[in-house]
Design a protein around this motif. Structure first.
Motif, short mmCIF file in Angstrom:
data_model
loop_
_atom_site.label_atom_id
_atom_site.label_comp_id
_atom_site.label_asym_id
_atom_site.label_seq_id
_atom_site.Cartn_x
_atom_site.Cartn_y
_atom_site.Cartn_z
N GLU A 20 0.81 -1.21 0.00
CA GLU A 20 0.00 0.00 0.00
C GLU A 20 0.86 1.27 0.00
O GLU A 20 0.62 2.21 -0.75
N LYS A 21 1.89 1.28 0.85
CA LYS A 21 2.64 2.52 1.04
C LYS A 21 3.80 2.68 0.07
O LYS A 21 4.33 3.77 -0.10
N TYR A 22 4.25 1.59 -0.53
CA TYR A 22 5.47 1.71 -1.34
C TYR A 22 5.41 0.96 -2.66
O TYR A 22 5.32 1.57 -3.73
N LEU A 23 5.41 -0.37 -2.59
CA LEU A 23 5.60 -1.13 -3.83
C LEU A 23 4.43 -0.96 -4.81
O LEU A 23 4.66 -0.86 -6.02
N GLY A 24 3.23 -0.90 -4.30
CA GLY A 24 2.07 -0.70 -5.17
C GLY A 24 2.15 0.62 -5.90
O GLY A 24 2.02 0.69 -7.12
N ARG A 25 2.45 1.67 -5.14
CA ARG A 25 2.56 3.02 -5.73
C ARG A 25 3.72 3.09 -6.70
O ARG A 25 3.65 3.72 -7.73
N LYS A 26 4.82 2.45 -6.29
CA LYS A 26 6.02 2.46 -7.11
C LYS A 26 5.74 1.85 -8.47
O LYS A 26 6.12 2.36 -9.50
N LYS A 27 5.00 0.73 -8.44
CA LYS A 27 4.66 0.04 -9.67
C LYS A 27 3.83 0.95 -10.58
O LYS A 27 4.11 1.07 -11.77
N GLY A 28 2.84 1.59 -9.96
CA GLY A 28 2.00 2.51 -10.72
C GLY A 28 2.83 3.60 -11.38
O GLY A 28 2.67 3.89 -12.56
N LYS A 29 3.78 4.15 -10.59
CA LYS A 29 4.62 5.23 -11.10
C LYS A 29 5.49 4.77 -12.25
O LYS A 29 5.65 5.45 -13.25
N GLU A 30 6.04 3.54 -12.11
CA GLU A 30 6.91 3.02 -13.16
C GLU A 30 6.13 2.81 -14.46
O GLU A 30 6.62 3.11 -15.54
N GLU A 31 4.90 2.29 -14.30
CA GLU A 31 4.09 2.07 -15.50
C GLU A 31 3.72 3.37 -16.17
O GLU A 31 3.74 3.50 -17.39
N GLU A 32 3.43 4.38 -15.32
CA GLU A 32 3.08 5.70 -15.82
C GLU A 32 4.23 6.27 -16.66
O GLU A 32 4.05 6.81 -17.72
N SER A 33 5.48 6.08 -16.11
CA SER A 33 6.62 6.68 -16.78
C SER A 33 6.96 5.96 -18.08
O SER A 33 7.68 6.49 -18.92
N LYS A 34 6.44 4.74 -18.25
CA LYS A 34 6.70 4.01 -19.49
C LYS A 34 5.79 4.47 -20.63
O LYS A 34 6.07 4.30 -21.79
N THR A 35 4.62 5.02 -20.26
CA THR A 35 3.67 5.41 -21.30
C THR A 35 3.92 6.84 -21.78
O THR A 35 4.60 7.61 -21.15
#
Ligand SMILES: Nc1ncnc2c1ncn2[C@@H]1O[C@H](COP(=O)(O)OP(=O)(O)OP(=O)(O)O)[C@@H](O)[C@H]1O
Ligand SMILES: [Mg+2]
Length: 261
Positions: free
Chosen positions: A246-261
Motif C-alpha cells: 500500500e505505502k510503497y511497492l504498489g505506488r512504485k509500480k504505478g509510477k513506473e508504468e506511468e513513466s513508461k507510457t
C-alpha cells in the motif's frame, strides 16, 4: 561473551525546522549482516545514514555502535569514521589522475592518518590487502588504469574499494547502483554479495529503490516509511506485506508504468 548487535539506532527523532524526517526510529544491525533498506522517497533512509555518520543530529534518541557499545550520537563525523563506520557518497571522491591501485593505497594511508609515511613503502600485508580489495570489486585487470578513464560503474567500484581500504566495521551504501547500466548493476550485486560473504564481524547497510537489484542481494530487508520502520523480513515477506504494497511497492509500480507510457 560476543555481543550480537553492532548498531543500535534507538528512538531517533530528527527535526528539520519542525518537520520530522525521522520519528522515534528504532533500527538494529547484527554483526556479519547485510541489510537492505527500502522505502518511498522522503521516507528518511538517507537521513538515518546521516544520523549514523554524525552529519545530522537527532533531537531525541541515541546511536550506539561497536563491541564497546559506545554512544556515537554526539561524536564528530571524523571520529565516527575513525571508529569504523564508512560511507560511500554519491559525489565522486576518487583521484582521477592516479591509477586505481594508488587510489586504494591513499585511502588506506588516510585511515591511519599518517601522512608522514606517504612516501614510505607499503608493507607486504598492505599489498595483499589492496590486491584482495581489487579482487573484491572486480578491478584486478584495471589496476594500472587511471581512475578518470574508467566507466561510471567502474568509478563507483573504485569508490567502494576506497571505503573498503579503510577497513570499516560498518559500511553504509546509499543507492550504490544509481545511474548504472543493467550490466553494471548486475556486477555491483555480485560485488556486494562477495563482500557480504566475507564480512566476518563487519556489517553493511545498502539503501536502494531498484527492486531487481535488491532481490539479488537481499537477506533481511527493512522498510522505512514516513520516518519510522514499517516492517522487516525477507525480500519475499516484505514484498507480500500489505502495508508495504500500500505505502510503497504498489505506488512504485504505478509510477513506473506511468513513466513508461
Ligand atoms: N537538510 C534538510 N532540510 C530539510 N529537510 C530535509 C533535509 N534533508 C532531508 N529532508 C527531508 O526529510 C525527509 C526525508 O529525506 P531523506 O533524504 O532521508 O529521504 P529518503 O528516504 O532518503 O528518500 P529518497 O529515496 O528520495 O532518497 C524528506 O521529506 C526530505 O525532504
Ligand atoms: Mg535518500
Amino acid at each position: 561473551m560476543r555481543k550480537e548487535t553492532i548498531l543500535y539506532v534507538e528512538n531517533v527523532t530528527v527535526s528539520f525546522d519542525g518537520f520530522l524526517a525521522l520519528k522515534d526510529l528504532n533500527f538494529y544491525m547484527g554483526y556479519n549482516e547485510l541489510r537492505v533498506v527500502i522505502g518511498p522517497n522522503g521516507a528518511g533512509k538517507s537521513t538515518m545514514l546521516d544520523v549514523i555518520c554524525g552529519r545530522t543530529r537527532p533531537v531525541k534518541g541515541r546511536v550506539i555502535f561497536g563491541k564497546d557499545e559506545l554512544s556515537i550520537t554526539k561524536m564528530s563525523e571524523h571520529g565516527i569514521v575513525q571508529l569504523g563506520i564508512g560511507r560511500k557518497f554519491q559525489t565522486p571522491s576518487l583521484f582521477t589522475n592516479l591509477p586505481v591501485h594508488a587510489n586504494f593505497e591513499l585511502s588506506l594511508r588516510k585511515k591511519r592518518g599518517v601522512f608522514s609515511t606517504l612516501f614510505a613503502k607499503l608493507t607486504s600485508e598492505d599489498d595483499d590487502k589492496i590486491h584482495e580489495i581489487l579482487e573484491m570489486v572486480g578491478l584486478v585487470e584495471k589496476r594500472h588504469e587511471m581512475a578518470g578513464s574508467l566507466s561510471h560503474g567502474e568509478k563507483q567500484w573504485v569508490e567502494l574499494g576506497m571505503v573498503l581500504s579503510q577497513d570499516p566495521q560498518l559500511l553504509l551504501l546509499d543507492e550504490p547502483v544509481a545511474g548504472m547500466s543493467i550490466e553494471e548493476t548486475d556486477e555491483t550485486a555480485k560485488i556486494i554479495n562477495r563482500i557480504a560473504e566475507s564480512l566476518g564481524n563487519k556489517s553493511i547497510v545498502v539503501i536502494d529503490h531498484d527492486m531487481d537489484f535488491v532481490e539479488k542481494i537481499a537477506r533481511k530487508v527493512s522498510v522505512l516509511h514516513d520516518g519510522t520502520l514499517l516492517c522487516e523480513g525477507t525480500f519475499k515477506e516484505v514484498q507480500r506485506d500489505e502495508r508495504v504494497i500500500e505505502k510503497y511497492l504498489g505506488r512504485k509500480k504505478g509510477k513506473e508504468e506511468e513513466s513508461k507510457t
